[in-house]
Motif scaffolding. Structure first.
Motif, PDB file in Angstrom:
ATOM      1  N   THR A  24       0.838  -1.204   0.000  1.00  0.00           N
ATOM      2  CA  THR A  24       0.000   0.000   0.000  1.00  0.00           C
ATOM      3  C   THR A  24       0.870   1.251   0.000  1.00  0.00           C
ATOM      4  O   THR A  24       0.601   2.220  -0.729  1.00  0.00           O
ATOM      5  N   GLY A  25       1.929   1.231   0.816  1.00  0.00           N
ATOM      6  CA  GLY A  25       2.823   2.378   0.864  1.00  0.00           C
ATOM      7  C   GLY A  25       3.498   2.643  -0.466  1.00  0.00           C
ATOM      8  O   GLY A  25       3.650   3.803  -0.883  1.00  0.00           O
ATOM      9  N   GLU A  26       3.911   1.581  -1.153  1.00  0.00           N
ATOM     10  CA  GLU A  26       4.548   1.752  -2.457  1.00  0.00           C
ATOM     11  C   GLU A  26       3.586   2.324  -3.481  1.00  0.00           C
ATOM     12  O   GLU A  26       3.955   3.207  -4.278  1.00  0.00           O
ATOM     13  N   LEU A  27       2.325   1.853  -3.461  1.00  0.00           N
ATOM     14  CA  LEU A  27       1.322   2.381  -4.384  1.00  0.00           C
ATOM     15  C   LEU A  27       0.999   3.837  -4.071  1.00  0.00           C
ATOM     16  O   LEU A  27       0.833   4.665  -4.978  1.00  0.00           O
ATOM     17  N   TRP A  28       0.929   4.157  -2.787  1.00  0.00           N
ATOM     18  CA  TRP A  28       0.702   5.541  -2.348  1.00  0.00           C
ATOM     19  C   TRP A  28       1.826   6.443  -2.869  1.00  0.00           C
ATOM     20  O   TRP A  28       1.574   7.526  -3.407  1.00  0.00           O
ATOM     21  N   ALA A  29       3.073   5.998  -2.710  1.00  0.00           N
ATOM     22  CA  ALA A  29       4.210   6.808  -3.149  1.00  0.00           C
ATOM     23  C   ALA A  29       4.208   7.005  -4.666  1.00  0.00           C
ATOM     24  O   ALA A  29       4.574   8.083  -5.155  1.00  0.00           O
ATOM     25  N   GLN A  30       3.780   5.987  -5.417  1.00  0.00           N
ATOM     26  CA  GLN A  30       3.707   6.115  -6.875  1.00  0.00           C
ATOM     27  C   GLN A  30       2.594   7.063  -7.296  1.00  0.00           C
ATOM     28  O   GLN A  30       2.739   7.834  -8.240  1.00  0.00           O
ATOM     29  N   THR A  31       1.486   6.999  -6.572  1.00  0.00           N
ATOM     30  CA  THR A  31       0.319   7.799  -6.926  1.00  0.00           C
ATOM     31  C   THR A  31       0.508   9.268  -6.553  1.00  0.00           C
ATOM     32  O   THR A  31       0.058  10.166  -7.269  1.00  0.00           O
ATOM     33  N   TYR A  32       1.183   9.505  -5.434  1.00  0.00           N
ATOM     34  CA  TYR A  32       1.431  10.870  -4.951  1.00  0.00           C
ATOM     35  C   TYR A  32       2.943  11.050  -4.787  1.00  0.00           C
ATOM     36  O   TYR A  32       3.466  10.993  -3.666  1.00  0.00           O
ATOM     37  N   ARG A  34       5.007  13.409  -4.717  1.00  0.00           N
ATOM     38  CA  ARG A  34       5.570  14.525  -3.953  1.00  0.00           C
ATOM     39  C   ARG A  34       5.188  14.460  -2.476  1.00  0.00           C
ATOM     40  O   ARG A  34       5.423  15.396  -1.732  1.00  0.00           O
ATOM     41  N   ASP A  35       4.601  13.338  -2.049  1.00  0.00           N
ATOM     42  CA  ASP A  35       4.147  13.165  -0.668  1.00  0.00           C
ATOM     43  C   ASP A  35       5.234  12.451   0.130  1.00  0.00           C
ATOM     44  O   ASP A  35       5.650  11.335  -0.210  1.00  0.00           O
ATOM     45  N   ALA A  36       5.695  13.056   1.224  1.00  0.00           N
ATOM     46  CA  ALA A  36       6.759  12.466   2.055  1.00  0.00           C
ATOM     47  C   ALA A  36       6.248  11.332   2.933  1.00  0.00           C
ATOM     48  O   ALA A  36       7.013  10.422   3.288  1.00  0.00           O
ATOM     49  N   GLN A  37       4.968  11.376   3.289  1.00  0.00           N
ATOM     50  CA  GLN A  37       4.473  10.463   4.318  1.00  0.00           C
ATOM     51  C   GLN A  37       4.593   8.977   3.966  1.00  0.00           C
ATOM     52  O   GLN A  37       5.003   8.188   4.814  1.00  0.00           O
ATOM     53  N   PRO A  38       4.250   8.538   2.761  1.00  0.00           N
ATOM     54  CA  PRO A  38       4.379   7.097   2.483  1.00  0.00           C
ATOM     55  C   PRO A  38       5.810   6.603   2.614  1.00  0.00           C
ATOM     56  O   PRO A  38       6.044   5.473   3.053  1.00  0.00           O
TER      57      PRO A  38
END
Length: 385
Positions: A24-32, A34-38
């Motif tokens: 989930t974290g990897e997909l979050w990072a790919q989708t967003y 510029r988001d530091a949180q994932p």
């Protein structure tokens, strides 16, 4: 973004399925992108999987994306500590300080680093800062307790653990109080005080039956000889957390292996611990209580020793001692030194065994004299001379 956050934290806090949380974290990072949180989450997950290179890269990425993301600095500094890159850890903490970023973990880490460097003055300064911080006071007290016990100052450790438990309860943090009690139970079991280990384990379970509390209590009870109660707790963990990565690959195999050892079934114990092998160097959830690191390695060493495979057992015990920045002051370190000496005895290496016993006894030269394992170690050493 909110959906990713909910999904990931659900797996971290409820199911314990770290692989799913990582996906989930990897997909979050790919989708967003510029988001530091994932990336912060991915760094923490990697520590729990023992993937420290991945943890460092994810933490650096989170800081690049948001230089004021405090968790990025925390994850990166801890990762450097676990990798025995202490100067880089201190540099990371300094970078956070320059940006006016603070969190209780930083105070704990400063004490940890000072301990690893053998800098007692720095330890005292870090402890004073921790005691002055309401968010770190109970944690630093527990850290001081385990450091005291590491060199055999058990009475002092007991006093500091009681303080940590009381402070956590006063702060309405029952799970933290329970994890400190569980840590004390494990320590007493390792040191040979079975009745006190059982008492502290039951006290922990009275406060909380959280996953890591149950694991600590179950481990302490198994080492203290209360196998039925320990295995009941192991079964409860497996039932309540069927997807949990730590339960499946560390906690349950370790507890079941202890049961097999009690039956003198070393083959089953070693087979169970093969499941844990890929996670040997991972940071367990019980680490906040400063116990649980490298326990599958220790139990594997015990199983090999029981199977008369002393050279192989010595390798496992030495593995614990070689990972000092993961071991920290976990009481398993003291036992690993003693078991290493016993492995050398079984191998017929009398001179090496004597040196190993002397190493343990020198480190415990000012230990409380009534600790059972201390008395046994002195007797075993005397028998070699």
């Amino acid at each position: 973004r909110e959906r990713f956050f909910i999904m990931l934290t659900y797996d971290l806090l409820v199911t314990g399925n770290l692989e799913k949380a990582k996906q989930t974290g990897e997909l979050w990072a790919q989708t967003y992108p510029r988001d530091a949180q994932p990336h912060g989450f991915l760094s923490w997950i990697a520590q729990n999987l023992g993937k420290y290179g991945q943890s460092a890269e994810a933490a650096k990425r989170s800081i690049d994306l948001d230089p004021d993301f405090v968790f990025g600095y925390n994850n990166l500094a801890w990762t450097y500590v676990f990798l025995n890159r202490l100067e880089e850890a201190e540099s990371t903490l300094q970078q956070a300080s320059e940006r006016k970023l603070e969190m209780p973990d930083f105070l704990i880490m400063q004490y940890y680093i000072a301990f690893l460097k053998g800098d007692e003055a720095a330890m005292e300064r870090a402890a004073a800062r921790g005691h002055a911080n309401s968010g770190a006071e109970d944690w630093i007290s527990q850290e001081q307790a385990v450091v005291s016990a590491f060199s055999g100052h058990l009475q002092q450790a007991r006093s500091m653990s009681r303080r940590a438990v009381n402070l956590a309860r006063q702060a309405a943090q029952p799970e933290r109080a329970a994890i400190y009690e569980a840590a004390a139970a494990v320590r007493e079991a390792f040191f040979g005080n079975a009745p006190e280990a059982r008492r502290r384990a039951l006290a922990a379970l009275e406060i909380s039956k959280a996953r890591d509390v149950e694991y600590g209590a179950a481990f302490a009870l198994a080492v203290a000889g209360d196998l039925p109660h320990s295995q009941a707790l192991a079964s409860d963990l497996e039932k309540r957390f069927p997807e949990d990565t730590l339960v499946r690959f560390t906690y349950a195999p370790t507890l079941r292996a202890l049961l097999a050892l009690s039956r003198k079934d070393t083959a089953e114990a070693l087979e169970l611990l093969q499941i844990a092998a890929p996670h040997d160097l991972a940071i367990p959830g019980s680490w906040n209580g400063f116990f649980g690191n490298l326990y599958p390695v220790y139990v594997r060493g015990r199983a090999l020793l029981a199977a008369n495979q002393a050279p192989e057992a010595a390798v496992e015990f030495q593995k614990i001692l070689d990972q000092r920045c993961i071991l920290f002051s976990d009481p398993v370190g003291a036992l690993a030194r003693l078991q290493l000496a016993r492995a050398f005895v079984q191998s017929g290496n009398k001179n090496t065994a004597k040196a190993a016993y002397l190493d343990f006894l020198t480190r415990w030269k000012n230990a409380d004299p009534d600790i059972p394992i201390f008395k046994r170690a002195k007797a075993e050493y005397a028998a070699l001379r």
